[in-house]
Design an enzyme around this catalytic site. Structure first.
Site, PDB file in Angstrom:
ATOM      1  N   CYS A 249       0.768  -1.256   0.000  1.00  0.00           N
ATOM      2  CA  CYS A 249       0.000   0.000   0.000  1.00  0.00           C
ATOM      3  C   CYS A 249       0.791   1.294   0.000  1.00  0.00           C
ATOM      4  O   CYS A 249       0.588   2.112  -0.892  1.00  0.00           O
ATOM      5  CB  CYS A 249      -1.001  -0.036   1.137  1.00  0.00           C
ATOM      6  SG  CYS A 249      -2.237  -1.291   0.822  1.00  0.00           S
TER       7      CYS A 249
HETATM    8  P1  NAD Z   1      -5.527  -8.665  -2.601  1.00  0.00           P
HETATM    9  O1  NAD Z   1      -4.678  -8.718  -3.800  1.00  0.00           O
HETATM   10  O2  NAD Z   1      -5.100  -9.355  -1.347  1.00  0.00           O
HETATM   11  O3  NAD Z   1      -7.001  -9.197  -2.936  1.00  0.00           O
HETATM   12  C1  NAD Z   1      -7.715  -8.868  -4.090  1.00  0.00           C
HETATM   13  C2  NAD Z   1      -8.593 -10.072  -4.447  1.00  0.00           C
HETATM   14  O4  NAD Z   1      -9.469  -9.691  -5.512  1.00  0.00           O
HETATM   15  C3  NAD Z   1      -7.789 -11.281  -4.950  1.00  0.00           C
HETATM   16  O5  NAD Z   1      -8.124 -12.418  -4.185  1.00  0.00           O
HETATM   17  C4  NAD Z   1      -8.222 -11.427  -6.428  1.00  0.00           C
HETATM   18  O6  NAD Z   1      -8.259 -12.761  -6.862  1.00  0.00           O
HETATM   19  C5  NAD Z   1      -9.610 -10.805  -6.384  1.00  0.00           C
HETATM   20  N1  NAD Z   1     -10.114 -10.333  -7.697  1.00  0.00           N
HETATM   21  C6  NAD Z   1      -9.434  -9.677  -8.676  1.00  0.00           C
HETATM   22  N2  NAD Z   1     -10.260  -9.429  -9.717  1.00  0.00           N
HETATM   23  C7  NAD Z   1     -11.470  -9.922  -9.384  1.00  0.00           C
HETATM   24  C8  NAD Z   1     -12.729  -9.964 -10.045  1.00  0.00           C
HETATM   25  N3  NAD Z   1     -12.904  -9.463 -11.261  1.00  0.00           N
HETATM   26  N4  NAD Z   1     -13.757 -10.542  -9.414  1.00  0.00           N
HETATM   27  C9  NAD Z   1     -13.598 -11.071  -8.179  1.00  0.00           C
HETATM   28  N5  NAD Z   1     -12.433 -11.081  -7.516  1.00  0.00           N
HETATM   29  C10 NAD Z   1     -11.383 -10.492  -8.100  1.00  0.00           C
HETATM   30  O7  NAD Z   1      -5.754  -7.098  -2.304  1.00  0.00           O
HETATM   31  P2  NAD Z   1      -5.932  -6.395  -0.889  1.00  0.00           P
HETATM   32  O8  NAD Z   1      -4.619  -6.284  -0.207  1.00  0.00           O
HETATM   33  O9  NAD Z   1      -7.108  -6.991  -0.173  1.00  0.00           O
HETATM   34  O10 NAD Z   1      -6.311  -4.921  -1.376  1.00  0.00           O
HETATM   35  C11 NAD Z   1      -7.568  -4.626  -1.950  1.00  0.00           C
HETATM   36  C12 NAD Z   1      -7.739  -3.116  -1.954  1.00  0.00           C
HETATM   37  O11 NAD Z   1      -7.783  -2.631  -0.609  1.00  0.00           O
HETATM   38  C13 NAD Z   1      -6.598  -2.347  -2.622  1.00  0.00           C
HETATM   39  O12 NAD Z   1      -7.139  -1.233  -3.264  1.00  0.00           O
HETATM   40  C14 NAD Z   1      -5.718  -1.919  -1.468  1.00  0.00           C
HETATM   41  O13 NAD Z   1      -4.984  -0.754  -1.734  1.00  0.00           O
HETATM   42  C15 NAD Z   1      -6.753  -1.648  -0.388  1.00  0.00           C
HETATM   43  N6  NAD Z   1      -6.268  -1.785   0.993  1.00  0.00           N
HETATM   44  C16 NAD Z   1      -5.451  -2.838   1.328  1.00  0.00           C
HETATM   45  C17 NAD Z   1      -5.017  -2.972   2.640  1.00  0.00           C
HETATM   46  C18 NAD Z   1      -4.080  -4.074   3.043  1.00  0.00           C
HETATM   47  O14 NAD Z   1      -3.581  -4.039   4.159  1.00  0.00           O
HETATM   48  N7  NAD Z   1      -3.805  -5.064   2.227  1.00  0.00           N
HETATM   49  C19 NAD Z   1      -5.465  -2.069   3.605  1.00  0.00           C
HETATM   50  C20 NAD Z   1      -6.320  -1.035   3.243  1.00  0.00           C
HETATM   51  C21 NAD Z   1      -6.727  -0.905   1.916  1.00  0.00           C
HETATM   52  C1  UGA Z   2      -0.587   0.698   6.099  1.00  0.00           C
HETATM   53  C2  UGA Z   2      -1.366   1.638   7.033  1.00  0.00           C
HETATM   54  O1  UGA Z   2      -0.739   1.654   8.325  1.00  0.00           O
HETATM   55  C3  UGA Z   2      -2.820   1.184   7.167  1.00  0.00           C
HETATM   56  O2  UGA Z   2      -3.547   2.125   7.968  1.00  0.00           O
HETATM   57  C4  UGA Z   2      -3.445   1.101   5.764  1.00  0.00           C
HETATM   58  O3  UGA Z   2      -4.762   0.603   5.829  1.00  0.00           O
HETATM   59  C5  UGA Z   2      -2.610   0.170   4.882  1.00  0.00           C
HETATM   60  O4  UGA Z   2      -1.237   0.651   4.829  1.00  0.00           O
HETATM   61  C6  UGA Z   2      -3.147   0.154   3.485  1.00  0.00           C
HETATM   62  O5  UGA Z   2      -3.626   1.143   2.984  1.00  0.00           O
HETATM   63  O6  UGA Z   2      -3.049  -0.910   2.935  1.00  0.00           O
HETATM   64  P1  UGA Z   2       0.506  -1.708   6.381  1.00  0.00           P
HETATM   65  O7  UGA Z   2       1.072  -1.483   5.026  1.00  0.00           O
HETATM   66  O8  UGA Z   2      -0.126  -3.009   6.695  1.00  0.00           O
HETATM   67  O9  UGA Z   2      -0.586  -0.589   6.709  1.00  0.00           O
HETATM   68  O10 UGA Z   2       1.679  -1.544   7.439  1.00  0.00           O
HETATM   69  P2  UGA Z   2       2.400  -0.448   8.331  1.00  0.00           P
HETATM   70  O11 UGA Z   2       2.569  -1.030   9.672  1.00  0.00           O
HETATM   71  O12 UGA Z   2       1.795   0.902   8.247  1.00  0.00           O
HETATM   72  O13 UGA Z   2       3.842  -0.434   7.653  1.00  0.00           O
HETATM   73  C7  UGA Z   2       4.023  -0.099   6.290  1.00  0.00           C
HETATM   74  C8  UGA Z   2       5.496  -0.110   5.947  1.00  0.00           C
HETATM   75  O14 UGA Z   2       6.160   0.928   6.620  1.00  0.00           O
HETATM   76  C9  UGA Z   2       6.231  -1.402   6.331  1.00  0.00           C
HETATM   77  O15 UGA Z   2       7.130  -1.762   5.321  1.00  0.00           O
HETATM   78  C10 UGA Z   2       6.971  -1.033   7.585  1.00  0.00           C
HETATM   79  O16 UGA Z   2       8.142  -1.784   7.778  1.00  0.00           O
HETATM   80  C11 UGA Z   2       7.298   0.408   7.280  1.00  0.00           C
HETATM   81  N1  UGA Z   2       7.537   1.187   8.491  1.00  0.00           N
HETATM   82  C12 UGA Z   2       6.545   1.332   9.396  1.00  0.00           C
HETATM   83  C13 UGA Z   2       8.770   1.758   8.663  1.00  0.00           C
HETATM   84  O17 UGA Z   2       9.674   1.632   7.830  1.00  0.00           O
HETATM   85  N2  UGA Z   2       9.012   2.478   9.795  1.00  0.00           N
HETATM   86  C14 UGA Z   2       8.074   2.653  10.720  1.00  0.00           C
HETATM   87  O18 UGA Z   2       8.364   3.336  11.720  1.00  0.00           O
HETATM   88  C15 UGA Z   2       6.806   2.073  10.528  1.00  0.00           C
END
Ligand code: NAD
Ligand code: UGA
Length: 450
Positions: free
Chosen positions: A279
């Protein structure tokens, strides 16, 4: 409520099981058959603490199911949540999955005889995506206008490794909506949650998500730049500097009884080898590219990414200072996941460090408690890397140990036995897990300390 979630990854699955645990009937959809089968038999395809227990419980209660999505899938719900990935493509957001899913939803709305369906975007998308791209696709494929269906944007803030806890106890919930019916549905969906709820339009909701991640990433790059300056000046340890900085009451407020609150933001103000994960890198890039698109030069975002791109190389610079030539040197790399608590290696800094080491012909032995399988897939065509399940056994044979992910089991490096094994060797603490005096008989190196 009856809820459909499309995309069953970190966000879709965690949201799905958590909403089901709070009493909603949830159907998750995915295109990956293996994922669907595995989840229906109670085995998560991702590692998250507490996820498997919750999955089994909601499956057994009949509140949760996972289905394979196809063109003819009938989404028999009033609320459809989009949670597919939004990766980065040459620095720009790749909305192809969101577009594909919007089209399927449009077709469903056209064929559906129910009067009203709200579509909620939970994927992280650049400001304007929900109101323009998603709306237009649904309007075109359904033949209906916004108002005849609803549109919302509900960004997700969970952190990997802490995902269930974060979803169940969020700091706030953003209820982005472009019509009042959708706001009502979102309020009903989240009625079991007592936290602050902020109702805004969908563009604002999208921007809140990017502003949040960009500011967190900015803290990390800012402190890493300070660390590099301190190390170059010499005679300064950035950790001592930050201890001094963190005690400013604007960072750690002083309570009437003179004790302090140490907010979690302080953990983002510690030096390291850079941020990774699925992310921060892609979200900062997406906002950067959006800024250029709307005619704004994003000086800060440009620098946040530049500092972060260079930060893994600080590890190589430090190693080269002590070992001179890395060719044939054996390096034990501790940690492959992008952060502790997850098996996710997407954009992991460890992989970049391995790449540099291998280019310099070092021999890398890599360890991670749970991410080796995922890392192997990414490192498939890189020679010079082997993997171990027992890092402590390898200590006697290596020239240097690099701590790249802060897994708590690496604290054991400081045990009497292990200290003996690393006598005279280099310990490069790229995540500042230890203090220099932990290793009096080794060469302790770290970011932000000359
Ligand atoms: P992910 O890659 O883990 O999961 C996405 C899923 O969607 C996969 O299982 C894939 O097979 C499925 N998919 C793709 N195309 C599809 C379709 N046409 N129909 C049905 N399923 C389909 O992604 P994620 O990490 O869950 O992230 C999803 C979104 O949420 C992203 O925009 C990401 O930026 C956001 N987000 C992620 C996190 C995180 O910590 N991973 C946190 C906050 C927000
Ligand atoms: C981050 C945000 O913290 C979440 O709130 C958000 O939902 C998510 O992105 C997203 O949009 O997917 P995440 O990526 O799971 O969550 O992890 P973090 O703990 O925030 O760390 C992100 C990266 O920053 C890691 O690579 C971590 O090692 C690095 N980091 C974190 C540092 O290098 N230094 C720090 O002090 C803290």
């Amino acid at each position: 409520m009856d809820v459909s979630i499309i995309g069953t990854g970190y966000v879709g699955l965690v949201s799905g099981v958590s909403l089901a645990a709070k009493g909603h009937h949830v159907t998750c959809y995915d295109i990956n058959e293996k994922v669907v089968d595995s989840l229906n038999s109670g085995i998560p395809h991702i590692y998250e603490s507490g996820l498997q227990e919750l999955l089994i419980s909601v499956l057994n209660e009949g509140m949760f199911t996972v289905k394979l999505i196809s063109d003819r899938t009938s989404l028999e719900n009033d609320l459809i949540i989009i949670a597919v990935g939004t990766p980065s493509e040459n620095g720009k957001i790749d909305l192809s999955y969101v577009k594909q899913v919007s089209e399927s939803i449009g077709k469903y709305i056209k064929e559906n005889n129910k009067s009203f369906v709200s579509v909620i975007v939970k994927s992280t998308v650049t400001p304007g995506t929900t109101h323009t791209i998603v709306r237009r696709i649904i309007e075109k494929t359904s033949g209906k206008k916004l108002g005849q269906f609803g549109l919302g944007m509900n960004p997700e803030f969970l952190r990997e490794g802490n995902a269930i806890e974060d979803f169940m106890n969020p700091d706030r919930i953003i209820l982005g909506h472009d019509d009042t019916e959708t706001l009502k549905l979102l309020q009903e969906l989240y009625s079991p949650w007592n936290c602050e709820k902020i109702a805004v339009n969908t563009k604002t909701a999208e921007m809140i998500k990017y502003a949040n991640n960009s500011l967190l990433a900015t803290q990390i790059s800012a402190v890493n730049e300070l660390a590099n300056i301190a190390a170059a000046i010499g005679g300064i340890d950035i950790v001592d500097v930050m201890n001094g900085v963190h005690t400013d009451k604007r960072w750690s407020p002083i309570l009437p009884d003179k004790s302090r609150i140490y907010p979690e933001i302080l953990t983002y103000l510690l030096p390291g080898c850079g941020f990774g994960g699925s992310c921060f890198p892609k979200d900062v890039q997406a906002l950067q590219s959006k800024a250029y698109e709307v005619g704004v030069e994003p000086h800060i975002l440009d620098s946040v990414l530049k500092v972060n791109d260079n930060q893994p190389y600080q590890v190589i610079k430090l190693l080269k200072k002590s070992l001179i030539d890395l060719e044939d040197k054996k390096i034990l790399l501790l940690g492959l996941a992008f952060k502790p608590g997850t098996d996710d290696v997407r954009e992991s800094v460890s992989l970049k460090i391995i790449d540099y080491l291998c280019k310099d012909k070092a021999r890398v032995i890599a360890h991670d408690p749970i991410a080796i399988k995922n890392a192997k897939k990414k490192l498939d065509n890189i020679s010079g890397v082997s993997f171990t399940k027992h890092w402590d056994v390898k200590l006697p044979e290596v020239d240097a140990v690099v701590i790249a992910t802060k897994w708590s089991e690496y604290k054991q490096l400081f045990s009497k036995d292990n200290l003996q094994k690393i006598k005279g060797k280099i310990v490069l603490d790229a995540r500042r897990m230890f203090y220099p005096d932990h290793f009096p008989d080794s060469i302790y190196l770290s970011i932000g300390r000359s």
